[in-house]
Design an enzyme around this catalytic site. Structure first.
Site, PDB file in Angstrom:
ATOM      1  CG  HIS A  64      35.840  47.653  43.121  1.00 54.88           C
ATOM      2  ND1 HIS A  64      34.570  47.301  42.728  1.00 54.88           N
ATOM      3  CD2 HIS A  64      36.673  46.805  42.465  1.00 54.88           C
ATOM      4  CE1 HIS A  64      34.640  46.307  41.861  1.00 54.88           C
ATOM      5  NE2 HIS A  64      35.893  45.987  41.689  1.00 54.88           N
ATOM      6  CG  ASP A  88      34.390  44.251  38.151  1.00 59.39           C
ATOM      7  OD1 ASP A  88      34.551  45.366  38.673  1.00 59.39           O
ATOM      8  OD2 ASP A  88      35.067  43.247  38.487  1.00 59.39           O
ATOM      9  CG  ASP A 140      48.423  38.169  28.486  1.00 61.21           C
ATOM     10  OD1 ASP A 140      48.594  38.708  29.600  1.00 61.21           O
ATOM     11  OD2 ASP A 140      48.731  36.987  28.253  1.00 61.21           O
ATOM     12  CG  ASP A 158      40.098  44.108  39.976  1.00 60.49           C
ATOM     13  OD1 ASP A 158      39.957  43.097  40.674  1.00 60.49           O
ATOM     14  OD2 ASP A 158      39.133  44.788  39.561  1.00 60.49           O
ATOM     15  CB  THR A 160      40.935  35.794  37.258  1.00 60.83           C
ATOM     16  OG1 THR A 160      42.012  35.840  36.311  1.00 60.83           O
ATOM     17  CG2 THR A 160      39.688  36.349  36.593  1.00 60.83           C
ATOM     18  CG  ASP A 161      41.586  33.379  42.452  1.00 62.19           C
ATOM     19  OD1 ASP A 161      42.178  34.169  43.210  1.00 62.19           O
ATOM     20  OD2 ASP A 161      40.399  33.073  42.591  1.00 62.19           O
TER      21      ASP A 161
HETATM   22  N1  SAM Z   1      37.810  41.196  41.978  1.00 61.47           N
HETATM   23  C1  SAM Z   1      38.027  40.064  41.216  1.00 61.47           C
HETATM   24  C2  SAM Z   1      38.350  38.821  41.955  1.00 61.47           C
HETATM   25  O1  SAM Z   1      37.462  38.126  42.287  1.00 61.47           O
HETATM   26  O2  SAM Z   1      39.520  38.522  42.193  1.00 61.47           O
HETATM   27  C3  SAM Z   1      38.705  40.248  39.917  1.00 61.47           C
HETATM   28  C4  SAM Z   1      37.757  40.982  39.031  1.00 61.47           C
HETATM   29  S1  SAM Z   1      38.079  41.301  37.388  1.00 61.47           S
HETATM   30  C5  SAM Z   1      36.585  40.702  36.696  1.00 61.47           C
HETATM   31  C6  SAM Z   1      39.325  40.151  36.850  1.00 61.47           C
HETATM   32  C7  SAM Z   1      39.646  40.348  35.372  1.00 61.47           C
HETATM   33  O3  SAM Z   1      40.980  39.962  35.100  1.00 61.47           O
HETATM   34  C8  SAM Z   1      38.762  39.535  34.426  1.00 61.47           C
HETATM   35  O4  SAM Z   1      37.906  40.404  33.731  1.00 61.47           O
HETATM   36  C9  SAM Z   1      39.755  38.834  33.509  1.00 61.47           C
HETATM   37  O5  SAM Z   1      39.341  38.774  32.160  1.00 61.47           O
HETATM   38  C10 SAM Z   1      41.001  39.682  33.696  1.00 61.47           C
HETATM   39  N2  SAM Z   1      42.270  39.003  33.349  1.00 61.47           N
HETATM   40  C11 SAM Z   1      42.645  37.748  33.661  1.00 61.47           C
HETATM   41  N3  SAM Z   1      43.852  37.488  33.133  1.00 61.47           N
HETATM   42  C12 SAM Z   1      44.259  38.605  32.477  1.00 61.47           C
HETATM   43  C13 SAM Z   1      45.431  38.961  31.754  1.00 61.47           C
HETATM   44  N4  SAM Z   1      46.441  38.081  31.577  1.00 61.47           N
HETATM   45  N5  SAM Z   1      45.505  40.213  31.255  1.00 61.47           N
HETATM   46  C14 SAM Z   1      44.508  41.112  31.419  1.00 61.47           C
HETATM   47  N6  SAM Z   1      43.377  40.821  32.082  1.00 61.47           N
HETATM   48  C15 SAM Z   1      43.253  39.594  32.629  1.00 61.47           C
END
Ligand code: SAM
Length: 297
Positions: A64, A88, A140, A158, A160-161
């Site tokens: 972060h 988070d 989204d 930030d 997800t994959d």
């Molecule tokens: N640091 C992290 C990692 O391991 O790569 C990412 C943390 S954060 C929890 C990732 C967030 O992205 C999740 O809460 C997920 O719901 C969100 N996310 C995934 N796809 C998304 C989208 N299309 N629009 C907005 N948020 C999204």
């Protein structure tokens, strides 16, 4: 092995990393993804989404701090900031340390992740929720950036994959829409995975960025819970390069009064030193522009 449960991270074919759970805090299916939270003896509190580690209480500061302070201090005058994903809310807390930030908009798809993090990861996000500059939009982010008329000095992805809802956040179309939302001198920074373990995913993201932005590069961080060495954070902008003199960076960090455990102005600049195994995955335009070398002149 102990009697406790073990939870596996399985995002990369051919690799399975297991974590001991001294306590399972939650295991549930949200509308968008499978969420597991547990206590681990080394990483403390951990959150997984779709079998990928998202955040841990022990090392979240590394990720972060570098995702927030590198772009914000280089920019130097960011007022409107957007976080994409970031459920988070640990990144929000770092961004809000910058008093010059007037408005932080976080666009997160999954309310369950935020609510859960608010309850169980408050040590990393309570100050963000108490800050009136912080606003969360549940949407989204790929659709949000296509529609909003807001403009930002910095957009911090930030995510997800690129599986499940995160897939849309690694496309050329998404990056094009982000570029249209950036103010002059604005910058996009995005987590782009592990160049060693997720080679193809990293290279594809950098190529997609290069098709959209004239200035594209990445910097590297090492976060123990993201296994396999370096993690890459992409840097993309129409006009802002990462080159900034160390003394100026020190001055800006001191002005903000940052107290950090990973970030320092020296670590910031050093993160732009790329090993050849990473450089060779960058698109030709990004390699020949020698943007990172400019950081060390
Ligand atoms: N640091 C992290 C990692 O391991 O790569 C990412 C943390 S954060 C929890 C990732 C967030 O992205 C999740 O809460 C997920 O719901 C969100 N996310 C995934 N796809 C998304 C989208 N299309 N629009 C907005 N948020 C999204």
């Amino acid at each position: 092995m102990s009697e406790n449960a073990w939870v596996a991270e399985t995002i990369t074919p051919g690799i399975r990393v297991e974590y001991e759970a001294t306590r399972i805090i939650a295991r549930r299916r949200t509308q968008y993804q499978e969420m597991v939270a547990l206590e681990n003896p080394v990483f403390g509190r951990m959150m997984f989404l779709d079998e990928a580690v998202q955040v841990t209480s022990a090392d979240e500061f590394m990720y972060h701090e570098m995702l927030a302070h590198v772009p914000l201090l280089t920019h130097g005058a960011a007022k409107q900031v957007m976080i994409v994903g970031g459920g988070d809310c640990g990144l929000a807390e770092e961004v809000l340390k910058h008093r010059g930030v007037v408005e932080l908009t976080q666009v997160e798809i999954d309310p369950d992740v935020v609510e859960f993090a608010r309850e169980h990861f408050s040590a990393m996000n309570a100050r963000a929720f108490a800050d009136s500059r912080f606003r969360i939009e549940y949407a989204d982010a790929a659709k949000y950036v296509a529609q909003t008329e807001q403009r930002f000095d910095a957009v911090l992805v930030d995510s997800t994959d690129p599986i499940g809802p995160g897939k849309a956040l690694f496309t050329e179309e998404f990056y094009r829409n982000v570029r249209a939302r950036l103010k002059p001198g604005g910058v996009l920074v995005a987590q782009c995975g592990m160049p060693f373990q997720q080679r193809t995913h990293f290279a594809a993201a950098m190529h997609a960025l290069s098709a959209v932005f004239p200035i594209v590069t990445c910097y590297l961080i090492a976060v123990p819970s993201y296994t396999s060495g370096h993690m890459a954070l992409a840097w993309a902008s129409e006009s802002l390069t990462p080159a900034i003199p160390l003394e100026e960076l020190k001055r800006r960090a001191a002005d903000v009064g940052l107290e950090t455990r990973y970030y320092t102005p020296q670590v910031h600049l050093a993160a732009f030193a790329l090993p050849p195994y990473v450089t060779e995955l960058l698109p030709e335009a990004a390699r020949s522009a020698r943007i990172n070398e400019g950081v060390f002149r």
